[in-house]
Design a protein around this motif. Structure first.
Motif, PDB file in Angstrom:
ATOM      1  N   THR A   1       0.826  -1.207   0.000  1.00  0.00           N
ATOM      2  CA  THR A   1       0.000   0.000   0.000  1.00  0.00           C
ATOM      3  C   THR A   1       0.859   1.256   0.000  1.00  0.00           C
ATOM      4  O   THR A   1       0.573   2.234  -0.701  1.00  0.00           O
ATOM      5  CB  THR A   1      -0.926  -0.010   1.226  1.00  0.00           C
ATOM      6  N   GLU A  34       3.825   1.546  -1.219  1.00  0.00           N
ATOM      7  CA  GLU A  34       4.409   1.690  -2.552  1.00  0.00           C
ATOM      8  C   GLU A  34       3.396   2.266  -3.536  1.00  0.00           C
ATOM      9  O   GLU A  34       3.717   3.148  -4.349  1.00  0.00           O
ATOM     10  CB  GLU A  34       4.922   0.340  -3.042  1.00  0.00           C
ATOM     11  N   LEU A  35       2.125   1.777  -3.470  1.00  0.00           N
ATOM     12  CA  LEU A  35       1.084   2.303  -4.362  1.00  0.00           C
ATOM     13  C   LEU A  35       0.824   3.779  -4.085  1.00  0.00           C
ATOM     14  O   LEU A  35       0.645   4.584  -5.014  1.00  0.00           O
ATOM     15  CB  LEU A  35      -0.201   1.501  -4.179  1.00  0.00           C
ATOM     16  N   LEU A  36       0.770   4.145  -2.824  1.00  0.00           N
ATOM     17  CA  LEU A  36       0.556   5.554  -2.493  1.00  0.00           C
ATOM     18  C   LEU A  36       1.679   6.421  -3.033  1.00  0.00           C
ATOM     19  O   LEU A  36       1.443   7.523  -3.550  1.00  0.00           O
ATOM     20  CB  LEU A  36       0.435   5.714  -0.975  1.00  0.00           C
ATOM     21  N   ARG A  92       3.613   5.804  -5.673  1.00  0.00           N
ATOM     22  CA  ARG A  92       3.494   5.940  -7.125  1.00  0.00           C
ATOM     23  C   ARG A  92       2.310   6.831  -7.505  1.00  0.00           C
ATOM     24  O   ARG A  92       2.382   7.611  -8.461  1.00  0.00           O
ATOM     25  CB  ARG A  92       3.346   4.557  -7.759  1.00  0.00           C
ATOM     26  N   SER A  93       1.194   6.707  -6.740  1.00  0.00           N
ATOM     27  CA  SER A  93       0.022   7.534  -7.040  1.00  0.00           C
ATOM     28  C   SER A  93       0.327   9.010  -6.846  1.00  0.00           C
ATOM     29  O   SER A  93      -0.118   9.858  -7.623  1.00  0.00           O
ATOM     30  CB  SER A  93      -1.151   7.117  -6.151  1.00  0.00           C
ATOM     31  N   LYS A  94       1.059   9.336  -5.802  1.00  0.00           N
ATOM     32  CA  LYS A  94       1.419  10.731  -5.590  1.00  0.00           C
ATOM     33  C   LYS A  94       2.251  11.272  -6.752  1.00  0.00           C
ATOM     34  O   LYS A  94       2.044  12.396  -7.226  1.00  0.00           O
ATOM     35  CB  LYS A  94       2.187  10.860  -4.277  1.00  0.00           C
ATOM     36  N   GLU A  95       3.177  10.452  -7.225  1.00  0.00           N
ATOM     37  CA  GLU A  95       3.993  10.893  -8.359  1.00  0.00           C
ATOM     38  C   GLU A  95       3.132  11.112  -9.609  1.00  0.00           C
ATOM     39  O   GLU A  95       3.269  12.125 -10.311  1.00  0.00           O
ATOM     40  CB  GLU A  95       5.081   9.855  -8.633  1.00  0.00           C
ATOM     41  N   GLU A  96       2.211  10.160  -9.889  1.00  0.00           N
ATOM     42  CA  GLU A  96       1.351  10.307 -11.068  1.00  0.00           C
ATOM     43  C   GLU A  96       0.421  11.510 -10.927  1.00  0.00           C
ATOM     44  O   GLU A  96       0.167  12.223 -11.906  1.00  0.00           O
ATOM     45  CB  GLU A  96       0.533   9.028 -11.268  1.00  0.00           C
ATOM     46  N   LEU A  97      -0.093  11.748  -9.712  1.00  0.00           N
ATOM     47  CA  LEU A  97      -0.963  12.898  -9.500  1.00  0.00           C
ATOM     48  C   LEU A  97      -0.210  14.203  -9.727  1.00  0.00           C
ATOM     49  O   LEU A  97      -0.742  15.142 -10.333  1.00  0.00           O
ATOM     50  CB  LEU A  97      -1.543  12.846  -8.083  1.00  0.00           C
ATOM     51  N   GLN A  98       1.021  14.266  -9.258  1.00  0.00           N
ATOM     52  CA  GLN A  98       1.814  15.467  -9.485  1.00  0.00           C
ATOM     53  C   GLN A  98       2.065  15.692 -10.977  1.00  0.00           C
ATOM     54  O   GLN A  98       1.989  16.822 -11.472  1.00  0.00           O
ATOM     55  CB  GLN A  98       3.139  15.352  -8.734  1.00  0.00           C
TER      56      GLN A  98
END
Length: 317
Positions: A96, A98-100, A102-108
């Motif tokens: 979880t 790790e997913l968070l 990566r998600s933060k990077e994609e959102l940025q």
């Protein structure tokens, strides 16, 4: 020779031991067996040592089958299962995290792209008005009715034609002969080989004389006549008596849309066909003998007799 003294000899020597010797003997271990005194042999010595060896028996054999042993086994199993569950939760937590990340990077990245698009749109809005000069709006195609109403000279005073395209016709007074209706024709000319469709909306009926007739006439309202009434959907050709609708009476009331189709190609029959549909109902054929050899074209007609009866011709789409 003299007699030995009582207790003399070797035994006497023992009896006369010194006090020191007596003390030593008194301090010797008290766990001596009779073997140590010269009696019972070595076998009895081994039996005397057996209680000391039994103290080393395995304790697990003592707990086997007991409630305490079962409790220890259950506690051990529970702790083992809990340890496995904790390890599983830790692994899921790591996934979880790790997913968070990566998600933060994609959102940025997404926020950055949206910001760039917004800046680009603002720049385009500032530049385009100076570069592109928009012309006038292109005219839009407005659907129109296929024809307009055109009363004959004999009945011009009986009807009022209105609407932007002459698409509304109103009966202005009751016709003098009670029970009779008079026709108003359209400017369309129906010729052999064509298929013609139009839609009429019944906007108003005269309460005292509500009957209308829809259909086709020959030129100048001569025969052939093919007509259908709004009161029962009964039909008639030329001067013949009115016939009942095969499916039973059907009222065409105010507000109804009547779709008419006249097919003068003669493909499926020797004559042309006249079909009619009410609102969203399917088409129903009323005539299949419309003459195709008429020297003059046919015209669409509506016949009315009551004051303020009104119909509207709808646009074709």
């Amino acid at each position: 020779r003299s007699r030995p003294a009582p207790g003399g000899g070797r035994s006497g020597a023992l009896m006369t031991a010194t006090p020191t010797t007596t003390a030593v003997v008194a301090s010797a271990p008290t766990l001596r067996s009779r073997a140590s005194l010269g009696g019972g042999g070595s076998r009895q010595g081994l039996r005397a040592a057996s209680p000391v060896v039994s103290s080393t028996v395995n304790k697990s054999s003592l707990l086997a089958g007991s409630s305490l042993g079962q409790l220890i086994t259950r506690v051990t199993t529970t702790m083992h299962d809990r340890e496995i569950e904790i390890r599983k939760q830790q692994a899921e937590h790591r996934e979880t995290e790790e997913l968070l990340g990566r998600s933060k990077e994609e959102l940025q990245q997404l926020v950055s792209v949206v910001s760039q698009l917004h800046d680009l749109q603002q720049s385009a809005n500032e530049v385009l008005p100076d570069v592109l000069q928009l012309g006038p709006e292109r005219p839009r195609i407005t659907p129109k009715p296929p024809f307009f109403w055109q009363p004959s000279p004999d009945y011009a005073g009986e009807f009022e034609v209105s609407g932007e395209c002459g698409d509304i016709v109103t009966k202005v007074k009751d016709f003098e002969d009670q029970g009779w209706v008079i026709p108003v024709g359209g400017a369309w000319r129906l010729n052999k080989g064509g298929v013609y469709r139009w839609t009429i909306r019944i906007e108003k009926k005269c309460p005292s004389r509500p009957q209308l007739q829809l259909g086709i006439h020959g030129a100048n309202h001569s025969q052939p006549w093919r007509l259908v009434t709004t009161s029962r959907c009964s039909w008639s050709r030329d001067d013949e008596p009115w016939q009942d609708r095969p499916g039973g009476d059907r009222l065409i009331d105010e507000g109804s849309y009547v779709h008419v189709e006249v097919d003068l190609r003669g493909i499926h029959s020797k004559g042309g066909t006249f079909s009619l549909a009410i609102n969203d109902e399917p088409f129903e054929q009323f005539f299949d003998d419309v003459p195709l050899n008429s020297p003059y074209p046919l015209i669409p007609v509506v016949s009315m007799g009551g004051d303020q009866s009104r119909v509207r011709l709808c646009p074709n789409y």
